[in-house]
Design a protein around this motif. Sequence first.
Motif, PDB file in Angstrom:
ATOM      1  N   VAL A   1       0.863  -1.177   0.000  1.00 15.82           N
ATOM      2  CA  VAL A   1       0.000   0.000   0.000  1.00 15.82           C
ATOM      3  C   VAL A   1       0.898   1.224   0.000  1.00 15.82           C
ATOM      4  CG1 VAL A   1      -1.927  -1.131   1.201  1.00 15.82           C
ATOM      5  CG2 VAL A   1      -0.183   0.079   2.528  1.00 15.82           C
ATOM      6  N   ASP A   2       0.341   2.350  -0.433  1.00 12.38           N
ATOM      7  CA  ASP A   2       1.148   3.575  -0.533  1.00 12.38           C
ATOM      8  C   ASP A   2       1.266   4.305   0.800  1.00 12.38           C
ATOM      9  OD1 ASP A   2       1.595   3.721  -3.547  1.00 12.38           O
ATOM     10  OD2 ASP A   2      -0.597   3.533  -3.435  1.00 12.38           O
ATOM     11  N   ALA A   3       0.221   4.205   1.624  1.00 11.29           N
ATOM     12  CA  ALA A   3       0.224   4.860   2.938  1.00 11.29           C
ATOM     13  C   ALA A   3      -0.722   4.099   3.842  1.00 11.29           C
ATOM     14  CB  ALA A   3      -0.209   6.320   2.816  1.00 11.29           C
ATOM     15  N   ALA A   4      -0.518   4.239   5.145  1.00 12.22           N
ATOM     16  CA  ALA A   4      -1.378   3.546   6.103  1.00 12.22           C
ATOM     17  C   ALA A   4      -1.294   4.236   7.449  1.00 12.22           C
ATOM     18  CB  ALA A   4      -0.968   2.075   6.233  1.00 12.22           C
ATOM     19  N   VAL A   5      -2.274   3.954   8.292  1.00 10.43           N
ATOM     20  CA  VAL A   5      -2.250   4.437   9.667  1.00 10.43           C
ATOM     21  C   VAL A   5      -2.046   3.254  10.603  1.00 10.43           C
ATOM     22  CG1 VAL A   5      -3.606   6.528   9.364  1.00 10.43           C
ATOM     23  CG2 VAL A   5      -4.783   4.347   9.704  1.00 10.43           C
ATOM     24  N   ALA A   6      -1.422   3.525  11.737  1.00 15.13           N
ATOM     25  CA  ALA A   6      -1.151   2.491  12.732  1.00 15.13           C
ATOM     26  C   ALA A   6      -0.910   3.159  14.073  1.00 15.13           C
ATOM     27  CB  ALA A   6       0.066   1.651  12.327  1.00 15.13           C
ATOM     28  N   SER A   7      -0.771   2.342  15.103  1.00 18.17           N
ATOM     29  CA  SER A   7      -0.464   2.844  16.439  1.00 18.17           C
ATOM     30  C   SER A   7       1.032   3.083  16.578  1.00 18.17           C
ATOM     31  CB  SER A   7      -0.921   1.832  17.488  1.00 18.17           C
ATOM     32  OG  SER A   7      -0.434   2.193  18.766  1.00 18.17           O
ATOM     33  N   SER A   8       1.371   4.143  17.315  1.00 19.33           N
ATOM     34  CA  SER A   8       2.780   4.414  17.602  1.00 19.33           C
ATOM     35  C   SER A   8       3.256   3.614  18.799  1.00 19.33           C
ATOM     36  CB  SER A   8       2.982   5.902  17.914  1.00 19.33           C
ATOM     37  OG  SER A   8       2.449   6.203  19.203  1.00 19.33           O
ATOM     38  N   GLY A   9       2.377   2.763  19.360  1.00 16.87           N
ATOM     39  CA  GLY A   9       2.690   2.036  20.577  1.00 16.87           C
ATOM     40  C   GLY A   9       3.783   1.001  20.402  1.00 16.87           C
ATOM     41  N   GLY A  10       3.723  -0.001  21.256  1.00 17.06           N
ATOM     42  CA  GLY A  10       4.823  -0.965  21.325  1.00 17.06           C
ATOM     43  C   GLY A  10       5.162  -1.639  20.024  1.00 17.06           C
ATOM     44  N   LEU A  11       4.138  -1.966  19.213  1.00 15.68           N
ATOM     45  CA  LEU A  11       4.397  -2.663  17.958  1.00 15.68           C
ATOM     46  C   LEU A  11       5.276  -1.819  17.037  1.00 15.68           C
ATOM     47  CD1 LEU A  11       3.843  -5.043  16.057  1.00 15.68           C
ATOM     48  CD2 LEU A  11       1.794  -3.840  15.290  1.00 15.68           C
ATOM     49  N   TYR A  12       4.967  -0.529  16.957  1.00 18.26           N
ATOM     50  CA  TYR A  12       5.723   0.401  16.113  1.00 18.26           C
ATOM     51  C   TYR A  12       7.181   0.461  16.576  1.00 18.26           C
ATOM     52  CZ  TYR A  12       6.413   4.903  13.618  1.00 18.26           C
ATOM     53  OH  TYR A  12       6.847   5.920  12.791  1.00 18.26           O
ATOM     54  N   LYS A  13       7.346   0.548  17.904  1.00 19.39           N
ATOM     55  CA  LYS A  13       8.701   0.607  18.460  1.00 19.39           C
ATOM     56  C   LYS A  13       9.416  -0.734  18.307  1.00 19.39           C
ATOM     57  CE  LYS A  13       6.953   3.864  21.910  1.00 19.39           C
ATOM     58  NZ  LYS A  13       6.545   4.006  23.317  1.00 19.39           N
ATOM     59  N   ARG A  14       8.658  -1.814  18.513  1.00 20.87           N
ATOM     60  CA  ARG A  14       9.269  -3.134  18.441  1.00 20.87           C
ATOM     61  C   ARG A  14       9.733  -3.477  17.030  1.00 20.87           C
ATOM     62  NH1 ARG A  14       5.467  -5.350  20.603  1.00 20.87           N
ATOM     63  NH2 ARG A  14       4.475  -6.590  18.996  1.00 20.87           N
ATOM     64  N   LEU A  15       8.980  -3.024  16.038  1.00 22.36           N
ATOM     65  CA  LEU A  15       9.372  -3.272  14.650  1.00 22.36           C
ATOM     66  C   LEU A  15      10.750  -2.692  14.374  1.00 22.36           C
ATOM     67  CD1 LEU A  15       8.187  -4.438  11.945  1.00 22.36           C
ATOM     68  CD2 LEU A  15       7.564  -2.081  11.374  1.00 22.36           C
ATOM     69  N   LYS A  16      11.032  -1.577  15.022  1.00 19.09           N
ATOM     70  CA  LYS A  16      12.325  -0.915  14.833  1.00 19.09           C
ATOM     71  C   LYS A  16      13.481  -1.809  15.249  1.00 19.09           C
ATOM     72  CE  LYS A  16      14.750   3.357  16.103  1.00 19.09           C
ATOM     73  NZ  LYS A  16      14.627   4.648  16.844  1.00 19.09           N
ATOM     74  N   PHE A  17      13.254  -2.640  16.268  1.00 20.55           N
ATOM     75  CA  PHE A  17      14.322  -3.499  16.779  1.00 20.55           C
ATOM     76  C   PHE A  17      14.215  -4.934  16.273  1.00 20.55           C
ATOM     77  CE2 PHE A  17      13.784  -0.054  19.867  1.00 20.55           C
ATOM     78  CZ  PHE A  17      15.083   0.433  19.908  1.00 20.55           C
ATOM     79  N   ALA A  18      12.969  -5.429  16.127  1.00 21.16           N
ATOM     80  CA  ALA A  18      12.790  -6.819  15.693  1.00 21.16           C
ATOM     81  C   ALA A  18      13.003  -6.980  14.191  1.00 21.16           C
ATOM     82  CB  ALA A  18      11.403  -7.316  16.080  1.00 21.16           C
ATOM     83  N   LYS A  19      12.559  -5.985  13.428  1.00 20.83           N
ATOM     84  CA  LYS A  19      12.688  -6.054  11.971  1.00 20.83           C
ATOM     85  C   LYS A  19      13.207  -4.710  11.456  1.00 20.83           C
ATOM     86  CE  LYS A  19       8.977  -9.464  11.509  1.00 20.83           C
ATOM     87  NZ  LYS A  19       7.644  -9.775  10.915  1.00 20.83           N
ATOM     88  N   PRO A  20      14.437  -4.363  11.832  1.00 23.50           N
ATOM     89  CA  PRO A  20      14.964  -3.045  11.476  1.00 23.50           C
ATOM     90  C   PRO A  20      15.002  -2.798   9.976  1.00 23.50           C
ATOM     91  CG  PRO A  20      16.716  -4.481  12.263  1.00 23.50           C
ATOM     92  CD  PRO A  20      15.422  -5.169  12.574  1.00 23.50           C
ATOM     93  N   GLU A  21      15.150  -3.879   9.199  1.00 18.88           N
ATOM     94  CA  GLU A  21      15.193  -3.718   7.752  1.00 18.88           C
ATOM     95  C   GLU A  21      13.847  -3.236   7.207  1.00 18.88           C
ATOM     96  OE1 GLU A  21      13.601  -7.803   8.520  1.00 18.88           O
ATOM     97  OE2 GLU A  21      15.168  -6.505   9.372  1.00 18.88           O
ATOM     98  N   LEU A  22      12.734  -3.632   7.871  1.00 16.26           N
ATOM     99  CA  LEU A  22      11.417  -3.157   7.463  1.00 16.26           C
ATOM    100  C   LEU A  22      11.145  -1.763   8.019  1.00 16.26           C
ATOM    101  CD1 LEU A  22       9.174  -6.354   7.873  1.00 16.26           C
ATOM    102  CD2 LEU A  22      10.035  -5.336   5.755  1.00 16.26           C
TER     103      LEU A  22
END
Length: 338
Positions: free
Chosen positions: A196-217
């Motif tokens: 998708v070109d754009a999306a909305v999501a929560s800035s909560g734990g999942l957003y932060k966790r993605l940064k460390f669990a899947k940094p490439e994404l």
Amino acid sequence: MTIFTRLTAAAVLATGIAASAMPAFADRENPKEINFGIIATENSSAQREKWGPFLQALEADIGMPVKPFFAADYAGVIEAMRFDKVDIAWYGNKSGMVAVDRAGAEIFAQTTESNGDQGYWSVMVTHKDSGLSYEDVMKCDKSLNFGLGDPNSTSGFLVPSTFIFAKEGVDPKECFKIVRNANHETNLISVATKQVDAAVASSGGLYKRLKFAKPELFAEIKEIWRSPLIASDPMAWRPELNKDLKAKIMSFFMTYGRLGSDAEVTKAREILAMIDMGPFVPSSNAQLWPFYEMDQIRQRMSIEGDDTFSQSEKKEKIAKIDEKIADIRRAAEARPRK
């Protein structure tokens, strides 16, 4: 029926569920095990792993088996509580509203963020190489694919519906080529992988966790909009639960990660961090009043920008909404402050 009342027994029976199929009242008051509902912010296998240690701690404290309950969407957990298949649930504020209205849920605690914050944000993201700005996305020329959240999500649906679409006076279905509803995890990954070109999501734990669990994404996404602060999520139980059992549950939630030896507190905080939370604080259904008001304001702004209504129709509809907003504000003002 007001937004603060529970469905009547007649309304429940009107769903076609036979009375004989419902559990006995005594069993509902004193369940032999606790079913704990977890809303679908990401896939259930990941949630099962994250929530396992916390539910084990609750089980040990109250001396009763605690089983996780997962559903494909937020509505599945709400309906499960409605029909006494879930005893306690973690909701967002929007899904909490629906659970209160449809299932008679009672909020008893509020989460905090693992970093101590009392809330989180709704964010809009695009791929880092897209070159898209918020203004580009909101051109509404039906050239883009957009990821929206679950209809019962606060940060994935209610907040962006209020502070983006209602504010801009547009319908997302009229703005974008395709609008897809998905959980936060799916929306973030879909942007990172250009589905998708754009999306909305929560800035909560999942957003932060993605940064460390899947940094490439995480490295592939770019935030282009952030909402006002959203109050942290509620925890709710079925009102029929025995008062002694409620007291045990409440004691656990209020002391977990606070009381005990240094080692016990540290361990509890680590377990809470696994579900992206800090220690809990007391709460009630009054936590939801700002979100009821937000939902009415969203509807008001949408009607104001809808040219399919005549001026007289708009005036009538807006007057009804303003009356509801006034009711919500009076209820909030009447609540004791101490």
